[in-house]
Scaffold this motif. Structure first.
Motif, PDB file in Angstrom:
ATOM      1  N   CYS A 211     -67.291 -13.312  88.439  1.00 38.70           N
ATOM      2  CA  CYS A 211     -67.931 -12.822  87.220  1.00 38.70           C
ATOM      3  C   CYS A 211     -68.362 -11.363  87.395  1.00 38.70           C
ATOM      4  O   CYS A 211     -69.239 -11.072  88.199  1.00 38.70           O
ATOM      5  N   PRO A 212     -67.784 -10.436  86.644  1.00 40.65           N
ATOM      6  CA  PRO A 212     -68.126  -9.025  86.814  1.00 40.65           C
ATOM      7  C   PRO A 212     -69.572  -8.719  86.417  1.00 40.65           C
ATOM      8  O   PRO A 212     -70.095  -7.663  86.766  1.00 40.65           O
ATOM      9  N   TYR A 213     -70.202  -9.625  85.670  1.00 38.24           N
ATOM     10  CA  TYR A 213     -71.562  -9.378  85.177  1.00 38.24           C
ATOM     11  C   TYR A 213     -72.628  -9.965  86.097  1.00 38.24           C
ATOM     12  O   TYR A 213     -73.794  -9.872  85.809  1.00 38.24           O
ATOM     13  N   GLU A 214     -72.220 -10.587  87.159  1.00 35.55           N
ATOM     14  CA  GLU A 214     -73.136 -11.281  88.069  1.00 35.55           C
ATOM     15  C   GLU A 214     -74.061 -12.179  87.234  1.00 35.55           C
ATOM     16  O   GLU A 214     -75.262 -12.211  87.438  1.00 35.55           O
ATOM     17  N   ALA A 215     -73.413 -12.876  86.285  1.00 35.70           N
ATOM     18  CA  ALA A 215     -74.197 -13.636  85.311  1.00 35.70           C
ATOM     19  C   ALA A 215     -74.552 -15.037  85.796  1.00 35.70           C
ATOM     20  O   ALA A 215     -75.263 -15.760  85.114  1.00 35.70           O
ATOM     21  N   ARG A 216     -74.024 -15.416  86.959  1.00 40.04           N
ATOM     22  CA  ARG A 216     -74.309 -16.768  87.460  1.00 40.04           C
ATOM     23  C   ARG A 216     -75.230 -16.693  88.659  1.00 40.04           C
ATOM     24  O   ARG A 216     -75.109 -15.791  89.487  1.00 40.04           O
TER      25      ARG A 216
ATOM     26  N   LYS B 269     -76.053 -20.576  84.557  1.00 44.43           N
ATOM     27  CA  LYS B 269     -75.844 -19.420  83.698  1.00 44.43           C
ATOM     28  C   LYS B 269     -76.242 -19.794  82.290  1.00 44.43           C
ATOM     29  O   LYS B 269     -76.459 -20.977  81.988  1.00 44.43           O
ATOM     30  N   CYS B 270     -76.279 -18.807  81.412  1.00 42.70           N
ATOM     31  CA  CYS B 270     -76.493 -19.064  79.994  1.00 42.70           C
ATOM     32  C   CYS B 270     -75.238 -19.775  79.469  1.00 42.70           C
ATOM     33  O   CYS B 270     -74.135 -19.314  79.765  1.00 42.70           O
ATOM     34  N   MET B 271     -75.238 -20.904  78.742  1.00 43.10           N
ATOM     35  CA  MET B 271     -76.467 -21.464  78.253  1.00 43.10           C
ATOM     36  C   MET B 271     -76.844 -22.679  79.091  1.00 43.10           C
ATOM     37  O   MET B 271     -75.981 -23.424  79.518  1.00 43.10           O
ATOM     38  N   GLY B 272     -78.165 -22.880  79.223  1.00 39.39           N
ATOM     39  CA  GLY B 272     -78.656 -24.044  79.925  1.00 39.39           C
ATOM     40  C   GLY B 272     -78.504 -25.297  79.073  1.00 39.39           C
ATOM     41  O   GLY B 272     -78.169 -25.220  77.879  1.00 39.39           O
ATOM     42  N   GLU B 273     -78.794 -26.445  79.717  1.00 38.23           N
ATOM     43  CA  GLU B 273     -78.555 -27.724  79.030  1.00 38.23           C
ATOM     44  C   GLU B 273     -79.367 -27.879  77.751  1.00 38.23           C
ATOM     45  O   GLU B 273     -78.877 -28.357  76.733  1.00 38.23           O
ATOM     46  N   GLU B 274     -80.637 -27.451  77.816  1.00 40.84           N
ATOM     47  CA  GLU B 274     -81.510 -27.614  76.642  1.00 40.84           C
ATOM     48  C   GLU B 274     -80.974 -26.769  75.474  1.00 40.84           C
ATOM     49  O   GLU B 274     -80.916 -27.228  74.332  1.00 40.84           O
ATOM     50  N   CYS B 275     -80.568 -25.553  75.782  1.00 41.05           N
ATOM     51  CA  CYS B 275     -80.041 -24.680  74.721  1.00 41.05           C
ATOM     52  C   CYS B 275     -78.766 -25.256  74.133  1.00 41.05           C
ATOM     53  O   CYS B 275     -78.550 -25.201  72.923  1.00 41.05           O
ATOM     54  N   LEU B 276     -77.922 -25.808  74.993  1.00 43.02           N
ATOM     55  CA  LEU B 276     -76.672 -26.396  74.483  1.00 43.02           C
ATOM     56  C   LEU B 276     -76.962 -27.564  73.548  1.00 43.02           C
ATOM     57  O   LEU B 276     -76.316 -27.707  72.511  1.00 43.02           O
ATOM     58  N   SER B 277     -77.981 -28.374  73.908  1.00 40.99           N
ATOM     59  CA  SER B 277     -78.253 -29.507  73.007  1.00 40.99           C
ATOM     60  C   SER B 277     -78.920 -29.004  71.720  1.00 40.99           C
ATOM     61  O   SER B 277     -78.702 -29.587  70.651  1.00 40.99           O
ATOM     62  N   ARG B 278     -79.678 -27.935  71.807  1.00 35.93           N
ATOM     63  CA  ARG B 278     -80.255 -27.351  70.575  1.00 35.93           C
ATOM     64  C   ARG B 278     -79.130 -26.863  69.661  1.00 35.93           C
ATOM     65  O   ARG B 278     -79.138 -27.111  68.455  1.00 35.93           O
TER      66      ARG B 278
END
Ligand code: SF4
Ligand code: SF4
Lengths: 188, 290
Positions: A105-110, A121-130
């Motif tokens: 990942c070039p963004y070091e996003a993980r 990484k984004c999105m977490g589980e809670e956000c995905l269920s939202r």
């Protein structure tokens, strides 16, 4: 087609950190565990300070849900995948913890969650269920300055499409060919 | 400066890449020596299985979910999501598994010496398979890091070539240490000089291209190696002890051979190849944003 994406308006952001804390609270139960990868708290949003002139500049960096995601291409088992909604997600049951997605990942996003061994990484589980329930991700919902938006890029009436139509924006490290879907608004 | 990448431990993945190269190009050397019936070539066979097994131990030690590996690999193969032609990690899992089986039979051939095993392992097709899989394992160990676009210093076609050269140097070093005798040593020394010269050029090219290329991250990595915090290990350890001294000994040995000197050169070349991988991994940094 659906292509869900995030927008962060740098010109409106007041750097309060509410989105970062809300991500930690919603997705990681307000844990005090350290995210050692970034030297940060357990949150999917990273704060990057850029000191190039007299004033430091702030960037909030997170997974860009790339249309051409290297993390997906390199994953040996298909644990990292691009879903039909355009978001890049992880199937924990298929992840062996090789961390190839993290170095790809070039963004070091993980970042590595040492408890589960999973690259988070984004999105977490809670956000995905939202999102599944038709709600906004928590970072968008809590932002007091209205600096964030989320929605379908292919729907001209979505919150994100309307904001993009009225703004000047950039995408990070565009030269990498990842086709990122995280839009940084720099002005009207 | 951006922190060095600490996602893959250089002290686990470095030895993994090194041992994979030794097992890979060592297999090629074994087949070549076996075909020429060089005295004592069997000794090489005993070194290759431990090398590939140790490589596996190192790579598994760096996994953050090792317990999930067998189930996840099986499910992804059955579910059709395994990255056979997409992911170098998946290609490596397949190649190293195949290599381990081939080298296991090779070792068993000498331990058990059953006539069926001898016939299979000594056949031409088995030799060809060992060579092909050995070369592919070595090349894969380079592409594994070269195909990680997050770290621009690794993201170059030079890495697989450099890995192939230095793994070949390791294979020659192994031959030198295990089978020292007249004719073989002369050939090994000559090939070693050629390969070490090429390795030196490739290392310098890697640093120079990164220093003068377009990526900030690659430049930061090259600066760390050329005159930054990793410079002592790079110049003193890798370039000096690991390449230049073995090269100099090789040149001298072409005229006058000394068992002790060529053995010392072989050990230094092996250490140099290990240092190369550890340092290249360690020097990797992500591109600064924005
Ligand atoms: S930002 Fe990184 S983790 Fe997110 S989709 Fe792109 S490559 Fe994958
Ligand atoms: S750490 Fe997991 S998600 Fe990432 S590449 Fe490896 S198997 Fe795929």
């Amino acid at each position: 087609m659906t292509r869900l994406a995030h927008l962060w308006d740098q010109s409106r952001c007041i750097a309060c950190g509410a989105c970062i804390a809300a991500c930690n609270a919603a997705n990681y139960g307000s844990t005090g565990r350290v995210n050692k990868t970034w030297g940060w708290l357990a949150s999917n949003i990273k704060r990057v300070e850029l000191v190039r002139g007299p004033r430091p500049m702030l960037f909030l960096v997170q997974c860009q849900h790339c249309d051409n995601a290297p993390c997906v291409a390199v994953c040996p088992t298909g644990a990292s995948y691009r879903d039909v909604d355009g978001l890049v997600k992880i199937k924990p049951e298929l992840c062996i913890g090789c961390k190839y997605c993290m170095v790809a990942c070039p963004y070091e996003a993980r970042w590595l969650d040492e408890e589960s061994g999973l690259p988070r990484k984004c999105m977490g589980e809670e956000c995905l269920s939202r999102v599944k329930a038709g709600l906004e991700p928590v970072c968008v919902a809590v932002c007091p300055a209205g600096a964030r938006a989320f929605g379908d890029l292919d729907d001209p009436n979505s919150a994100i499409s309307r904001r993009l139509a009225q703004s000047r924006y950039i995408r990070l490290l565009e030269g990498k060919g990842t086709e990122p879907k995280y839009f940084v608004v720099v002005g009207p | 400066m951006t922190a060095f990448q600490e996602i893959w431990s250089p002290y686990l993945i470095g030895p993994f890449l090194w041992l994979a190269g030794i097992a890979g190009m060592g297999s090629v050397a074994y087949v070549m020596l076996a075909r020429q019936r060089v005295e004592g070539y069997q000794r090489l066979a005993y070194a290759l299985l431990p090398a590939i097994v140790l490589a596996l131990v190192f790579v598994v030690a760096d996994l953050s979910r090792p317990w999930n590996m067998p189930g996840a690999i099986l499910s992804s193969i059955l579910g059709g999501t395994f990255g056979w032609v997409r992911s170098w990690m998946a290609v490596g899992i397949a190649l190293i598994s195949l290599g381990t089986v081939l080298l296991l039979f090779l070792t068993l051939r000498y331990i058990a010496a059953s006539s069926v095993l001898v016939r299979i392992v000594d056949s031409t097709w088995y030799g060809v398979l060992l060579v092909v899989v050995g070369v592919l394992i070595t090349i894969y160990s380079g592409f594994l890091i070269a195909a990680a676009p997050g770290i621009p210093f690794w993201n170059t076609a030079l890495i697989p070539v450099l890995w192939l050269l230095s793994a070949s140097v390791c294979a020659l070093a192994l031959v030198e240490l295990l089978l020292h005798h007249g004719d073989v040593t002369r050939q090994v020394v000559r090939m070693g000089v050629a390969l070490e010269s090429a390795e030196l050029i490739a290392v310098m090219a890697l640093i120079n291209l990164a220093l003068y290329g377009g990526s900030t991250a690659a430049r930061l990595s090259a600066q760390a190696l050329a005159y930054g915090s990793l410079a002592a290990a790079f110049w003193g350890g890798l370039v000096g002890l690991g390449v230049v001294i073995p090269l100099a000994i090789g040149i001298v040995s072409m005229k006058r051979q000394s068992r002790a000197l060529t053995a010392a050169a072989a050990v230094l070349a092996l250490i140099g190849a290990l240092l190369l991988r550890i340092l290249v991994l360690q020097a990797g940094v992500f591109e600064p944003i924005p």
